[in-house]
Design a protein around this motif. Structure first.
Motif, mmCIF file in Angstrom:
data_model
loop_
_atom_site.group_PDB
_atom_site.id
_atom_site.type_symbol
_atom_site.label_atom_id
_atom_site.label_comp_id
_atom_site.label_asym_id
_atom_site.label_seq_id
_atom_site.Cartn_x
_atom_site.Cartn_y
_atom_site.Cartn_z
ATOM 1 N N VAL A 208 7.250 1.722 8.691
ATOM 2 C CA VAL A 208 6.568 2.288 7.569
ATOM 3 C C VAL A 208 6.084 1.050 7.025
ATOM 4 C CG1 VAL A 208 6.237 3.490 5.607
ATOM 5 C CG2 VAL A 208 7.742 4.533 7.517
ATOM 6 N N CYS A 209 4.804 0.702 6.619
ATOM 7 C CA CYS A 209 4.139 -0.523 6.084
ATOM 8 C C CYS A 209 3.419 -0.046 4.849
ATOM 9 C CB CYS A 209 3.207 -1.218 7.068
ATOM 10 S SG CYS A 209 1.840 -0.356 7.606
ATOM 11 N N SER A 210 3.468 -1.278 4.060
ATOM 12 C CA SER A 210 2.666 -1.165 2.783
ATOM 13 C C SER A 210 1.966 -2.526 2.921
ATOM 14 C CB SER A 210 3.337 -1.072 1.389
ATOM 15 O OG SER A 210 2.561 -1.122 0.386
ATOM 16 N N LEU A 211 0.536 -2.678 3.514
ATOM 17 C CA LEU A 211 -0.119 -3.990 3.707
ATOM 18 C C LEU A 211 -1.183 -4.006 2.366
ATOM 19 C CD1 LEU A 211 -0.687 -3.631 7.345
ATOM 20 C CD2 LEU A 211 0.965 -4.985 6.072
ATOM 21 N N ILE A 238 6.769 -4.761 3.983
ATOM 22 C CA ILE A 238 5.755 -5.060 2.877
ATOM 23 C C ILE A 238 4.827 -6.398 3.312
ATOM 24 C CG2 ILE A 238 5.346 -5.677 0.585
ATOM 25 C CD1 ILE A 238 7.604 -4.036 -0.316
ATOM 26 N N GLY A 239 3.730 -6.357 3.445
ATOM 27 C CA GLY A 239 3.050 -7.568 4.139
ATOM 28 C C GLY A 239 1.587 -7.779 3.199
ATOM 29 N N GLY A 240 1.287 -9.055 2.954
ATOM 30 C CA GLY A 240 0.081 -9.317 2.194
ATOM 31 C C GLY A 240 0.237 -10.534 1.668
ATOM 32 N N ILE A 241 -0.951 -10.772 0.711
ATOM 33 C CA ILE A 241 -0.589 -12.097 -0.258
ATOM 34 C C ILE A 241 0.063 -11.819 -1.387
ATOM 35 C CG2 ILE A 241 -2.167 -13.673 -1.308
ATOM 36 C CD1 ILE A 241 -4.526 -12.957 0.473
ATOM 37 N N ILE A 263 14.422 -3.148 4.424
ATOM 38 C CA ILE A 263 13.051 -3.498 4.029
ATOM 39 C C ILE A 263 12.801 -4.999 4.192
ATOM 40 C CG2 ILE A 263 13.748 -3.425 1.680
ATOM 41 C CD1 ILE A 263 11.070 -2.236 0.931
ATOM 42 N N PHE A 264 11.467 -5.166 4.663
ATOM 43 C CA PHE A 264 11.431 -6.734 4.870
ATOM 44 C C PHE A 264 9.880 -6.870 4.322
ATOM 45 C CE2 PHE A 264 14.088 -5.052 8.204
ATOM 46 C CZ PHE A 264 15.038 -5.920 8.289
ATOM 47 N N ILE A 265 9.740 -8.363 3.866
ATOM 48 C CA ILE A 265 8.338 -8.811 3.005
ATOM 49 C C ILE A 265 8.007 -9.923 3.780
ATOM 50 C CG2 ILE A 265 7.568 -9.727 0.888
ATOM 51 C CD1 ILE A 265 9.425 -8.251 -0.548
ATOM 52 N N PHE A 266 6.849 -9.801 4.216
ATOM 53 C CA PHE A 266 6.095 -10.922 4.781
ATOM 54 C C PHE A 266 4.764 -11.224 3.974
ATOM 55 C CE2 PHE A 266 8.047 -8.585 8.325
ATOM 56 C CZ PHE A 266 8.103 -9.475 9.218
ATOM 57 N N GLU A 267 4.882 -12.563 3.668
ATOM 58 C CA GLU A 267 4.061 -12.827 2.740
ATOM 59 C C GLU A 267 2.710 -14.180 3.235
ATOM 60 O OE1 GLU A 267 6.012 -15.212 -0.809
ATOM 61 O OE2 GLU A 267 8.121 -14.668 0.324
ATOM 62 N N ASN A 268 1.754 -13.704 2.531
ATOM 63 C CA ASN A 268 0.517 -14.757 2.992
ATOM 64 C C ASN A 268 0.285 -14.631 4.399
ATOM 65 O OD1 ASN A 268 0.427 -15.228 0.204
ATOM 66 N ND2 ASN A 268 1.846 -17.141 0.514
ATOM 67 N N ILE A 277 1.270 -6.004 12.942
ATOM 68 C CA ILE A 277 2.129 -5.045 11.775
ATOM 69 C C ILE A 277 1.208 -3.580 11.872
ATOM 70 C CG2 ILE A 277 3.162 -4.655 9.893
ATOM 71 C CD1 ILE A 277 3.309 -7.738 9.193
ATOM 72 N N LEU A 278 0.296 -3.937 11.502
ATOM 73 C CA LEU A 278 -0.393 -2.406 11.631
ATOM 74 C C LEU A 278 -0.555 -1.545 12.654
ATOM 75 C CD1 LEU A 278 -2.879 -0.939 9.724
ATOM 76 C CD2 LEU A 278 -4.652 -2.184 10.991
ATOM 77 N N PHE A 279 -0.741 -2.150 13.944
ATOM 78 C CA PHE A 279 -0.799 -1.399 15.256
ATOM 79 C C PHE A 279 0.600 -1.061 15.487
ATOM 80 C CE2 PHE A 279 -5.221 -2.389 14.666
ATOM 81 C CZ PHE A 279 -5.840 -1.114 15.433
#
Length: 389
Positions: A208-211, A238-241, A263-268, A277-279
């Motif tokens: 489950v993502c929040s981009l 959670i991914g994004g800038i 829960i994992f965070i991917f920055e920048n 991640i989306l697909f």
């Protein structure tokens, strides 16, 4: 001889997907596109190479002095664009967002009857919400110069109507253009996320993502809290800038709540990782706090919403009037109270566990994208009409 088309934006055009989709489209129709812009202030080029079209040239402002206020630099940029207009004589100009409009007054004086000027706004706010003097002045200038445009385009009709109610510009000049993907767009995906899932032994989990922007006003704290209540077969991404290092406190919260395996965070992240991640995701979260006018009207408009739509990923969105009205026409998401972590978790568990509902949403997403919520359809309902194209 190719027809000349100007795009003007006081920002890095790589961050505006509708802009480069428009550039690609007009380029394919044998227009020569000149994009006047400023270089990104972000040191790391997270977007990578962007295809703006075979007939497109990027023209950066030759003067941008960091010690000067952004407003002053944008005025210099406007003067530069004005002289380029006199030299290159484009037939059509699209001005993106308010700073680009400053040159329109002068350009209008020297224009010909066949010249067309479009104001394409991605984001503006209710003047009542603006607190600083500079913001209020810029808003007034935006409303004033927009009256020189032949046509005005907004990501949603609701935003267009609000802008029209303030400016009193003739309603027939306003059009909607949702930030949708073209039907034939093929994203480049990395292999990094797969390797990450394998290393952490979570390849069998539902994603489950929040981009999008990692910042305030997106209910990210509530999303983290919801991880306490979601089923064991689910992980949140959670991914994004990360804006102003906002992710730092989020990571502390994850650690303090023993959620590091949930829960994992991917920055920048670069575009290739974003699309991977989306697909690989089964569900997308799309929450906005009502901090400005744009956040009030995000149904069918926001970048993350249209990314989920493009990937045919069911969503959970705000339970506000805007999304509820949208749902009456397009049943492609469930709504939740984004301020209630338990309610978020309940909706996540429901969609992931109920195969019938999940498949129904996927089917509806396919229909919505193919028939209405795509770039081609949005173009047909706006630019194709007023450009007699």
């Amino acid at each position: 001889m190719k027809k000349n088309f100007f795009f003007v934006i006081w920002a890095d055009p790589k961050f505006y997907q509708t802009l480069f989709f428009l550039s690609q489209h007009f380029s394919e129709k044998n227009y020569e596109i000149n994009i006047f812009c400023k270089k990104s202030e972000i040191e790391q080029d997270i977007n990578g190479e962007i295809n703006f079209g075979k007939n497109t040239k990027i023209r950066f402002c030759p003067l941008n002095i960091k010690c000067l206020p952004d407003f002053i630099n944008s005025i210099v940029f406007s003067i530069y664009c004005f002289f380029q207009f006199l030299i290159l004589k484009p037939e059509k100009i699209i001005f993106f967002n308010k700073h680009s409009l400053f040159s329109l007054g002068l350009i209008r004086i020297f224009s010909k009857n066949k010249d067309k000027f479009i104001y394409h706004n991605f984001d503006f706010d209710d003047p009542a919400n603006l607190k600083s003097f500079n913001e209020r002045i810029l808003s007034k200038l935006e409303f004033f110069f927009s009256k020189f445009a032949d046509f005005l385009v907004f990501p949603s009709i609701e935003r267009a109507n609000f802008f029209q109610s303030i400016t009193k510009i003739d309603k027939v000049k306003f059009f909607g253009f949702r930030n949708c993907f073209p039907k034939k767009f093929i994203p480049i995906k990395s292999n990094f996320f797969k390797e990450f899932l394998d290393r952490n032994n979570i390849s069998d989990k539902k994603i489950v993502c929040s981009l999008g922007s990692i910042s305030s006003a997106h209910h990210l704290n509530e999303i983290i809290d919801s991880a306490k209540y979601i089923n064991k077969n689910i992980v949140l991404i959670i991914g994004g800038i990360s804006i102003n290092n906002y992710s730092y406190n989020l990571k502390k919260k994850i650690k303090n709540n023993n959620l590091s395996q949930k829960i994992f965070i991917f920055e920048n992240i670069k575009n290739s990782l974003w699309f991977e991640i989306l697909f690989k995701s089964s569900l997308g979260l799309c929450f906005y706090e009502k901090v400005n006018l744009s956040h009030q009207y995000m149904a069918g408009t926001s970048t993350k919403f249209n990314n989920y739509l493009f990937a045919r990923i069911p969503m959970i969105v705000n339970n506000n009037e805007d999304f509820l009205n949208f749902k009456k026409k397009f049943d492609i998401f469930e709504v939740a109270n984004p301020s209630d972590p338990k309610n978020i978790a309940e909706k996540i568990n429901y969609i992931i566990d109920d195969n019938n509902r999940f498949n129904e949403l996927r089917k509806n997403l396919e229909i919505a994208f193919s028939e209405e919520l795509n770039f081609e359809k949005q173009f047909e309902k706006s630019y194709k009409i007023f450009l007699d194209y």
